[in-house]
Design a protein around this motif. Structure first.
Motif, PDB file in Angstrom:
ATOM      1  N   UNK A 105       0.816  -1.241  -0.043  1.00 32.12           N
ATOM      2  CA  UNK A 105       0.074  -0.026   0.030  1.00 32.12           C
ATOM      3  C   UNK A 105       0.907   1.242   0.187  1.00 32.12           C
ATOM      4  N   UNK A 106       1.494   1.226   0.912  1.00 28.73           N
ATOM      5  CA  UNK A 106       2.484   2.403   1.116  1.00 28.73           C
ATOM      6  C   UNK A 106       3.627   2.195   1.795  1.00 28.73           C
ATOM      7  N   UNK A 349      13.681  17.484  -3.853  1.00 31.04           N
ATOM      8  CA  UNK A 349      12.754  16.677  -4.484  1.00 31.04           C
ATOM      9  C   UNK A 349      11.449  16.415  -3.595  1.00 31.04           C
ATOM     10  N   UNK A 350      11.467  16.403  -2.295  1.00 28.59           N
ATOM     11  CA  UNK A 350      10.477  16.131  -1.413  1.00 28.59           C
ATOM     12  C   UNK A 350       9.609  17.608  -1.466  1.00 28.59           C
ATOM     13  N   UNK A 351      10.254  18.731  -1.576  1.00 25.56           N
ATOM     14  CA  UNK A 351       9.608  19.892  -1.485  1.00 25.56           C
ATOM     15  C   UNK A 351       8.670  20.079  -2.795  1.00 25.56           C
ATOM     16  N   UNK A 372       9.760   7.693  -1.196  1.00 25.40           N
ATOM     17  CA  UNK A 372      10.464   6.465  -0.867  1.00 25.40           C
ATOM     18  C   UNK A 372      11.265   6.016  -2.291  1.00 25.40           C
ATOM     19  N   UNK A 373      10.519   6.357  -3.365  1.00 28.09           N
ATOM     20  CA  UNK A 373      11.277   5.861  -4.588  1.00 28.09           C
ATOM     21  C   UNK A 373      12.319   6.827  -4.839  1.00 28.09           C
ATOM     22  N   UNK A 374      12.293   8.022  -4.675  1.00 29.42           N
ATOM     23  CA  UNK A 374      13.527   8.884  -4.963  1.00 29.42           C
ATOM     24  C   UNK A 374      14.613   8.443  -3.970  1.00 29.42           C
TER      25      UNK A 374
END
Length: 523
Positions: A105-106, A349-351, A372-374
């Protein structure tokens, strides 16, 4: 016996055989040996056994994809094993083992499932052994009591009578005294080693987790900020961030002279990491302010202020990266600073992903999985690249003089610094720096040759490194000068103890100028 029971029994025995095979491989590769690329060989063998003994895994495309990722990390372990490679391999392998029975799921939920898988795995072998012994058709349950019943009295009686005869007859006593029992310490060490390997591999062959669903905490349960409070907060925060960004643009980006007493290195180093913490706190505030269904997520003025604030945070992160680069240029590059740059890029990237989520009306689960992928891509890149070699090569090529190099740090890098040390040895403009570089290169080369001589500690990366070093050095590389008193870190010879002065004290010798590096860039 029904067909279903027969199938379950066959698959169980196949898993037992796979576990025994892995025990043999581990015994051959690791027991009493220094691990190297053999970690990757064991990882690939583990992935192969998992594929052969888990039919449900072979029927799941996502599980096969995770297993292929685990094999790729196994190859990275063959190339150059380190803890990060092993952690990524285990994560991919455990994911492949769990996916046929549990839905992803996550990333947060799956992390919790992996942790539970690791904890349950501590008791999995004991649990399955008890189930097997309690099974109604278990051969051990039917045969073992009968065998013990037949042999108990003869064994006990024989021990008693032989003990009495040994005390009464010196010939028998001498014969028993001459018996040398095998060393139990070796057997105990083998048993402990096999137990550790079994505890490691068995949970992936027999996954038995209940379908518990882990999800990130719902932000809707948090108290919603009033629209006026949210607007005033964003206006205030934007104003404060504007001051910081204006100072960075004035002094950091434009190159304007700093006030007296403040160097560019101090300005760059002091603020790099606190500014990243500031950006993380800002990202957390934006997540709370823009959660789906809240007043902030639907208000156009608030959304405009959030976009402006995120843009300022991106500039803040860019300034942190520039600060770190300026500090590296003033001093040196290290593995930790490379990791810091990668972390800062991930924050940026998160921002961007937070804004994407807000504008695209994405869910929190989408944001978690995208981050998580990054992070996974960055960690995978770190397993492929040799950060130590990158740092050593950059420091050697960008040093203006020998005094700019931290030779002790190059020594700590070990084999990773071998090829840069060969370059430094060639470029050194003075005999002292060249001699220290030659000694460091000799030590690093000897370590690589020693590790590559034993196939247990052999690695693919060191094989390529050693071939390149030998091709560059030729058949007769120069040797360092003798140092009767040894050397300090960085190859600096330890001077002999000075004799007590007998005459007038000589004037101190002025320090020699920094040794230039031939072909080094000019300041």
């Amino acid at each position: 016996m029904s067909a279903t029971n027969h199938h379950h029994r066959f698959t169980f025995l196949a898993k037992v055989a796979g576990a025994v095979a892995l025990l043999g491989v581990a015994q051959w590769l690791f027991y009493g040996e220094e691990p190297g690329g053999t970690l990757g060989i064991f990882a690939l063998a583990w992935a192969a056994v998992l594929a052969l003994t888990r039919p449900d895994l072979r029927r799941s495309r996502v599980a096969l994809a995770a297993l292929l990722a685990a094999a790729a990390f196994g190859l990275a372990l063959v190339d150059d094993p380190d803890p990060l490679d092993w952690c990524l391999f285990w994560t991919a392998l455990a994911t492949a083992a769990l996916l046929p029975q549990h839905r992803f799921h996550t990333a947060i939920g799956w992390t919790g499932r992996l942790i539970l898988h690791g904890l349950v795995g501590l008791v999995a072998p004991i649990r399955d052994l008890r189930r097997w012994l309690r099974a109604g058709r278990s051969p051990a349950r039917r045969i073992l009591p009968a065998v013990l019943g037949v042999l108990a009295i003869p064994l006990i009686g024989s021990v008693v009578f032989l003990t009495l005869f040994a005390s009464a007859n010196p010939l028998i006593g001498s014969a028993f005294a001459a018996i040398r029992l095998p060393d139990l310490s070796s057997a105990i060490l083998h048993l402990l080693f096999w137990s550790m390997v079994l505890w490691l591999v068995w949970p992936s062959l027999r996954t038995r987790l209940r379908p518990i669903r882990f999800e990130p905490a719902a932000t809707a349960s948090l108290a919603e900020l009033p629209l006026a409070t949210l607007t005033l907060s964003l206006v205030t925060f934007n104003a404060i961030f504007a001051v910081q960004n204006a100072l960075d643009l004035a002094f950091l980006w434009s190159g304007a002279p700093l006030p007296a007493g403040v160097t560019l290195a101090d300005y760059a180093h002091q603020g790099a990491y606190p500014l990243i913490v500031t950006a993380l706190l800002a990202a957390a505030f934006v997540l709370v302010a823009t959660r789906p269904g809240s007043a902030g997520a639907t208000s156009r003025p608030v959304r405009a202020l959030i976009l402006l604030w995120v843009a300022q945070n991106l500039l803040l992160v860019a300034s942190s990266i520039l600060r770190t680069l300026d500090y590296i240029d003033a001093f040196l590059l290290t593995e930790l600073r490379l990791a810091a740059l990668a972390w800062m890029a991930l924050v940026a990237v998160g921002l961007v992903l937070i804004v994407w989520r807000m504008l695209g009306h994405r869910t929190l689960g989408w944001l978690v999985n995208a981050n998580a992928l990054a992070a996974g891509l960055v960690l995978t890149a770190a397993t492929i690249a040799d950060l130590g070699a990158i740092a050593a090569a950059w420091n050697v090529r960008h040093a203006r003089a020998g005094s700019d190099l931290d030779l002790c740090y190059l020594e700590r890098l070990g084999p990773s610094a071998l090829l840069p040390l060969i370059e430094l040895e060639r470029r050194a403009g003075g005999p002292i720096l060249r001699d220290r570089a030659t000694w460091l290169r000799t030590e690093a080369l000897a370590q690589v040759e020693r590790e590559q001589a034993d196939w247990h500690s052999w690695t693919w990366r060191n094989a390529r490194r050693l071939a390149a070093a030998r091709a560059s050095l030729g058949d007769h590389p120069p040797s360092p000068s003798l140092a009767p008193n040894g050397r300090n870190c960085g190859g600096e010879p330890i001077p002999a103890d000075p004799l007590p002065p007998t005459g007038p004290r000589a004037a101190p010798t002025p320090p020699s100028p920094p040794t230039p590096l031939t072909g080094a860039r000019q300041p």
